[in-house]
Design an enzyme around this catalytic site. Structure first.
Site, PDB file in Angstrom:
ATOM      1  N   GLY A  52     -21.294  18.746  10.092  1.00 55.07           N
ATOM      2  CA  GLY A  52     -22.690  18.333  10.076  1.00 55.07           C
ATOM      3  C   GLY A  52     -23.581  19.563  10.060  1.00 55.07           C
ATOM      4  N   GLN A  57     -31.070  24.517  10.829  1.00 53.43           N
ATOM      5  CA  GLN A  57     -29.952  25.469  10.900  1.00 53.43           C
ATOM      6  C   GLN A  57     -29.868  26.344   9.654  1.00 53.43           C
ATOM      7  OE1 GLN A  57     -26.871  22.387  12.128  1.00 53.43           O
ATOM      8  NE2 GLN A  57     -26.144  24.222  13.201  1.00 53.43           N
ATOM      9  N   CYS A  99     -20.781  23.916  17.315  1.00 51.54           N
ATOM     10  CA  CYS A  99     -21.978  23.966  16.482  1.00 51.54           C
ATOM     11  C   CYS A  99     -21.912  25.200  15.592  1.00 51.54           C
ATOM     12  CB  CYS A  99     -23.204  24.052  17.389  1.00 51.54           C
ATOM     13  SG  CYS A  99     -24.760  24.144  16.496  1.00 51.54           S
ATOM     14  N   LEU A 100     -22.280  25.041  14.328  1.00 50.03           N
ATOM     15  CA  LEU A 100     -22.219  26.177  13.397  1.00 50.03           C
ATOM     16  C   LEU A 100     -23.180  27.298  13.788  1.00 50.03           C
ATOM     17  CD1 LEU A 100     -21.818  24.344   9.973  1.00 50.03           C
ATOM     18  CD2 LEU A 100     -20.056  25.406  11.394  1.00 50.03           C
ATOM     19  N   HIS A 141     -26.031  14.819  17.907  1.00 43.96           N
ATOM     20  CA  HIS A 141     -26.071  16.286  17.933  1.00 43.96           C
ATOM     21  C   HIS A 141     -27.054  16.811  16.873  1.00 43.96           C
ATOM     22  CE1 HIS A 141     -23.897  20.355  18.151  1.00 43.96           C
ATOM     23  NE2 HIS A 141     -24.590  20.459  17.029  1.00 43.96           N
ATOM     24  N   GLU A 142     -26.973  16.234  15.660  1.00 43.81           N
ATOM     25  CA  GLU A 142     -27.822  16.724  14.560  1.00 43.81           C
ATOM     26  C   GLU A 142     -29.285  16.329  14.757  1.00 43.81           C
ATOM     27  OE1 GLU A 142     -26.583  18.890  12.667  1.00 43.81           O
ATOM     28  OE2 GLU A 142     -24.472  18.526  13.155  1.00 43.81           O
ATOM     29  N   HIS A 145     -30.929  18.740  16.932  1.00 45.22           N
ATOM     30  CA  HIS A 145     -31.337  19.965  16.231  1.00 45.22           C
ATOM     31  C   HIS A 145     -32.760  19.827  15.690  1.00 45.22           C
ATOM     32  CE1 HIS A 145     -28.101  22.857  16.069  1.00 45.22           C
ATOM     33  NE2 HIS A 145     -27.214  21.951  15.691  1.00 45.22           N
TER      34      HIS A 145
HETATM   35 ZN    ZN Z   1     -25.194  22.062  15.790  1.00 41.41          ZN
END
Ligand code: ZN
Length: 201
Positions: A52, A57, A99-100, A141-142, A145
């Site tokens: 995701g 991000q 998380c990226l 989670h997204e 963000h």
């Molecule tokens: Zn994340």
């Protein structure tokens, strides 16, 4: 200006980049350019081995995120969620998240087990889902963000304390990159985000 910027490849930004704390406003228009951006977001997500990725991000204040639970361009389903709204949270479940924007960091996060999601796809069609599975976890989670909330914010203090050291490392790396001029100052970042907002929000 935004148009020139998209000729550059999008890059995934890491904690503590200030764009990760940006609260994105709803998207009001979708154009061919936004379709291209979404395509690039999928590419970046696959390269980083994620499932995701949210707009901020990749340094874009766009209220959208992309998901493919398989993490592979050749498998699974590519989903794009615009202007997601989560309601009717029920239950509670703890699960390990990563998380990226926090490479190699994983920690337990407690979130509602059941949610309702309202969103749109890129064609402007409504999405209404009742989720109580892994997709529900990713969606939460997204969506966080897009409100500038990061997964360590959701962790219990004792769990978060365990990777205080790694967070400090990320903060130091960020400062070094900034000193080398690889990351603009806060005012410049705010200007760039605001340019994008004036185009899409
Ligand atoms: Zn994340």
């Amino acid at each position: 200006m935004p148009i020139e910027k998209t000729d550059k490849t999008l890059q995934i930004i890491r904690y503590p980049h200030p764009a990760l704390r940006h609260k994105s406003k709803p998207i009001r228009r979708v154009d061919a350019h936004l379709h291209q951006i979404v395509r690039q977001m999928f590419t970046q997500m696959y390269e980083a081995r994620g499932i995701g990725l949210a707009g901020n991000q990749v340094h874009l204040p766009l209220r959208l995120f992309v998901v493919n639970l398989s993490g592979s361009p050749d498998e699974g389903e590519e989903q794009v969620f615009l202007n997601p709204v989560i309601t009717h949270p029920r239950g509670s479940e703890e699960m390990e998240e990563g998380c990226l924007s926090f490479p190699q960091l994983y920690g337990p996060v407690r979130r509602p087990k059941h949610i309702r999601l309202h969103a749109y796809n890129l064609r402007g069609q409504e999405i209404r889902l009742e989720l109580d599975d892994f997709l529900g976890r990713v969606v939460q989670h997204e969506t966080d963000h897009l409100d500038g909330i990061l997964f360590p914010d959701r962790m219990a203090p004792e769990a978060r304390a365990e990777f205080q050291h790694e967070l400090l490392d990320l903060e130091n790396t960020f400062q070094e990159q900034r000193q080398r001029g690889e990351i603009p100052d806060d005012a410049q970042i705010a200007r760039e985000l605001s340019d994008w907002e004036s185009r899409y929000c």
